[in-house]
Design an enzyme around this catalytic site. Sequence first.
Site, PDB file in Angstrom:
ATOM      1  N   ARG A 233      60.866  57.354  41.020  1.00 56.70           N
ATOM      2  CA  ARG A 233      60.566  58.845  41.707  1.00 56.70           C
ATOM      3  C   ARG A 233      61.093  58.568  43.031  1.00 56.70           C
ATOM      4  O   ARG A 233      60.900  57.637  43.797  1.00 56.70           O
ATOM      5  CB  ARG A 233      59.127  59.145  41.749  1.00 56.70           C
ATOM      6  CG  ARG A 233      58.534  59.290  40.119  1.00 56.70           C
ATOM      7  CD  ARG A 233      59.083  60.568  39.760  1.00 56.70           C
ATOM      8  NE  ARG A 233      58.591  61.021  38.562  1.00 56.70           N
ATOM      9  CZ  ARG A 233      59.023  60.630  37.165  1.00 56.70           C
ATOM     10  NH1 ARG A 233      60.093  59.838  37.244  1.00 56.70           N
ATOM     11  NH2 ARG A 233      58.409  61.213  36.198  1.00 56.70           N
ATOM     12  N   GLU A 262      63.167  67.037  45.653  1.00 59.82           N
ATOM     13  CA  GLU A 262      64.088  67.117  44.233  1.00 59.82           C
ATOM     14  C   GLU A 262      63.929  68.612  43.835  1.00 59.82           C
ATOM     15  O   GLU A 262      62.751  68.756  43.463  1.00 59.82           O
ATOM     16  CB  GLU A 262      63.861  66.325  43.338  1.00 59.82           C
ATOM     17  CG  GLU A 262      64.656  65.996  42.168  1.00 59.82           C
ATOM     18  CD  GLU A 262      64.522  64.722  41.230  1.00 59.82           C
ATOM     19  OE1 GLU A 262      64.122  65.314  39.923  1.00 59.82           O
ATOM     20  OE2 GLU A 262      64.286  63.801  41.586  1.00 59.82           O
ATOM     21  N   HIS A 281      68.674  63.320  38.125  1.00 57.75           N
ATOM     22  CA  HIS A 281      67.632  62.754  37.438  1.00 57.75           C
ATOM     23  C   HIS A 281      68.250  62.803  35.984  1.00 57.75           C
ATOM     24  O   HIS A 281      67.510  63.606  34.966  1.00 57.75           O
ATOM     25  CB  HIS A 281      66.496  63.766  37.688  1.00 57.75           C
ATOM     26  CG  HIS A 281      65.228  63.127  37.404  1.00 57.75           C
ATOM     27  ND1 HIS A 281      64.022  63.431  38.203  1.00 57.75           N
ATOM     28  CD2 HIS A 281      64.938  62.194  36.353  1.00 57.75           C
ATOM     29  CE1 HIS A 281      63.020  62.623  37.627  1.00 57.75           C
ATOM     30  NE2 HIS A 281      63.457  61.990  36.494  1.00 57.75           N
TER      31      HIS A 281
END
Length: 315
Positions: A233, A262, A281
């Site tokens: 993350r 993000e 991602h």
Amino acid sequence: MPDITVLRTGAHGTPMSEYAAALRDRLPEQDIALARTPADERELVADARVVTGCDIDEDLLARAQELELFAGAYAGYEHLPLDAFQSRDIAVTNAAGVHAPSAAEQVLGYVLTFARSLHEGWRRQQNREFRHYQAYELKDSTVTVVGLGAIGQGIVKRLQGFDVDTIGVRYTPEKGGPTDEVIGFDDKALHDAFARTDYLVLACPLTDTTRNLVDREALDTLPPESVLVNVARGGVADTDDLVSALRSEDIRGAALDVTDPEPLPEDHPLWSLENVVVTPHTAGQTPQYWDRLADILATNVPRLGTDEELRNRVA
């Protein structure tokens, strides 16, 4: 009413029809319903023993009066109303391991990209510039993997054969692992490992322990030729500290599949740094996602009401 209700949308708004079809193949005796609208969801969860999807809010959960299992379609589960599940003794499972092969392969791609400076080759190709540049070897490097879950173990497995030394970091180092060395999150042990790390791979959950784990102090501890790889993350690395270290070449580079924030804003400096590879991602994306997720639920449905442990149970 259905035995299993599949909620209507998956990751990034993708439809869940493929998932529902995979479940029907594996559980032909079960009545499986796919909710296609919010109204469908409210109706179809009412009597379902199992509800599966990426998220469920407390209002929808309150309608699911017969619910025994919520099968999460993400590896992460911190966004779920866990207290509400616990108060009603409803089991919760997650998708851990589903994207382990694809994420591990992506990490290997990042590491080899920086080992052979392929990102520099790509840049020179865009400029039609046939000029040599410095490349390296992965052989004899030290790779530290933070997190030895399914993804971390998959990464270590794929590194075998490259003649590297591996260090694993986990909450319970006494359990050991597939790496040459296993340590915990003790600051001294962690920084001792960072000081001899060529490739630092983050593959851990975001917790109070791991938030901003890679901060200014950690980046100063890493050797200047080291590379950071993050498929965990974005919050596991302090973004401002990382940008500063990359600009001043305190580390050689970074490969980031996740960022904080993000999505990464268009004007963010990470986009323009030549020693950074950013992907949106994508490490967990794989055509096998729904089949693997369906395998988990197909294993668990016969175990409901028995003493057998549910696969991937998290609550």
